[in-house]
Design a protein around this motif. Structure first.
Motif, PDB file in Angstrom:
ATOM      1  N   ALA A  97       1.136  -0.917   0.295  1.00  0.00           N
ATOM      2  CA  ALA A  97      -0.320   0.546  -0.032  1.00  0.00           C
ATOM      3  C   ALA A  97       1.059   1.631   0.264  1.00  0.00           C
ATOM      4  CB  ALA A  97      -1.299  -0.508   1.232  1.00  0.00           C
ATOM      5  N   GLY A  98       0.969   2.289  -0.967  1.00  0.00           N
ATOM      6  CA  GLY A  98       0.917   3.540  -0.819  1.00  0.00           C
ATOM      7  C   GLY A  98       3.038   3.396  -2.025  1.00  0.00           C
ATOM      8  N   THR A 104      10.795   4.143   0.517  1.00  0.00           N
ATOM      9  CA  THR A 104       8.898   4.340   0.435  1.00  0.00           C
ATOM     10  C   THR A 104       8.665   5.281   0.831  1.00  0.00           C
ATOM     11  OG1 THR A 104       8.782   3.959   2.660  1.00  0.00           O
ATOM     12  CG2 THR A 104       8.936   1.871   1.417  1.00  0.00           C
ATOM     13  N   ASP A 136       7.277  14.061  -0.780  1.00  0.00           N
ATOM     14  CA  ASP A 136       6.932  13.177   0.526  1.00  0.00           C
ATOM     15  C   ASP A 136       8.198  13.612   1.391  1.00  0.00           C
ATOM     16  OD1 ASP A 136       5.815  10.015  -0.527  1.00  0.00           O
ATOM     17  OD2 ASP A 136       4.762  11.913  -0.107  1.00  0.00           O
TER      18      ASP A 136
END
Length: 398
Positions: free
Chosen positions: A292-293, A388, A393
């Motif tokens: 996820a993500g 990740t 981000d």
């Protein structure tokens, strides 16, 4: 091991689904019949009663006639219900006939015949609509008790729980078969819809990529054709523009195809399970990792790493056991997704990393990741890590 379990589950699901369908050949028909026959154990008491000489000749003949009729109707209804069942009214009439035969034979020939109520309950649960079965099963049980009060109270109470539970059990099995069939159909429909959606997406992407370029090429070709007789220099410029547009279109198509060919980690994990098992290696591979993500580029890099690692295990290591792990970890440099492949082999005969590991290291470095490969305590271990967090981000402080 995971593949074997999945194959066993798939085989059980297939057999369960086939229980609710007509037999496709004689072999399946025999298997379905064999599945029914053990349930005829409760008919042993009526047979013993008829062959024991406990009744007059007329009663024995009538008993055999009733016994054969009851058994024939029961087998016909239940066996047909597995594939091409009788129509609803016919089933209702046949169940009513079974009920009447069970009551009459038990009242006239004794408590040895009370076991027939078990088959009436089974037929109700297996063939009648659920809303009807929910009240006919307890009604059959009540009839068993009432008849048992006349011919054999102890036997009736001994069969009370069996008659009640076996009917509802057959209703549950029937619902399970129906649900399994529906789930298999739904899964096939979802797969078909997913394939259609992928085709539509590919068609849209190709249209968006090539529609404008091809239209521009067509327009400039027409212009060059009109300019060629009187203005060859301008026509040559149009031809040069056509070349530039076509080259850019080719680049766009290649980039699109590269995106479609980008490996996915889930698919590579499934392929690793198959490859290792085929090579005789006992594999422990996660079926559904937590992605996820995770950006597609990050996932693709780990997919390449897994492919290279499994190739080395199969071709060079001589291992007979391999473990694959996909984990999220928090490091000093930030969160990473880690792929670890460990086997109990030698890791190959070469002392220097091969071209595959060298290329894999370069690929990981481009993605900001790292590769560790070398001897482990019980064999050889390869660990690939990729961050990740995306650049956006990091800038935003996520």
């Amino acid at each position: 091991m995971t593949e074997d379990l999945e194959a066993a589950d798939e085989a059980r699901a297939e057999r369960l689904m086939r229980m609710g369908e007509a037999p496709r050949n004689k072999s399946e028909a025999v298997r379905k019949l064999v599945w029914i026959l053990p349930w005829l154990i409760f008919l042993g008491s009526p047979v013993s009663d008829l062959t024991g000489g406990h009744h007059t000749t007329g009663a024995t003949v009538a008993g055999w006639a009733g016994f054969v009729s009851f058994t024939g109707i029961y087998l016909a209804v239940v066996f047909r219900n597995m594939g091409r069942p009788f129509r609803g009214p016919v089933v209702g009439i046949l169940v009513a006939v079974l009920f009447v035969l069970a009551v009459v034979l038990s009242l006239t020939l004794g408590d040895s015949w009370l076991g027939l109520f078990v088959y009436v309950s089974v037929t109700c649960g297996a063939t009648l609509p659920l809303r009807v079965a929910y009240w006919t099963i307890p009604a059959t049980t009540v009839a068993l008790i009432l008849v048992g009060l006349r011919v054999g109270q102890e036997t009736a109470w001994g069969l009370f729980i069996i008659v009640l539970l076996v009917g509802y059990s057959m209703s549950g099995v029937r619902q399970l078969v129906h649900t399994t069939v529906q789930l298999r159909k739904a899964r096939a429909t979802v797969a078909q819809l997913a394939a259609n959606e992928e085709r539509l997406r590919l068609a849209r992407d190709l249209h968006d990529l090539l529609g404008h370029s091809l239209s521009l090429i067509t327009l400039k070709s027409e212009l060059a054709g009109r300019m060629l007789p009187g203005h060859p220099d301008k026509a040559a410029q149009q031809v040069a523009d056509i070349e530039q547009v076509s080259r850019q279109a080719l680049v766009d198509v290649r980039e699109a195809v590269t995106g479609y060919r980008r490996p996915r980690l889930a698919a590579e994990l499934a392929g690793a399970q198959v490859a290792l098992t085929a090579a005789g290696v006992v594999a422990e591979v996660p079926a559904e990792p937590d992605l996820a993500g995770i950006p597609e580029e990050t996932e693709a890099v780990l997919a390449w790493a897994l492919r290279e690692a499994v190739t080395n295990v199969v071709r060079h290591s001589g291992a007979d056991r391999c473990t694959v792990e996909v984990l999220r970890r928090q490091t000093l440099d930030g969160p990473v997704l880690e792929l670890a492949v460990e086997d109990n082999g030698s890791g190959g005969s070469g002392k220097e990393p091969g071209n595959g590991l060298t290329g894999l290291t370069e690929r990981l470095e481009k993605a900001g990741g790292t590769l560790e490969a070398g001897r482990a305590r019980h064999g050889y271990r390869l660990v690939a890590r990729v961050p990740t967090a995306t650049a956006a981000d990091v800038v935003s402080g996520a």
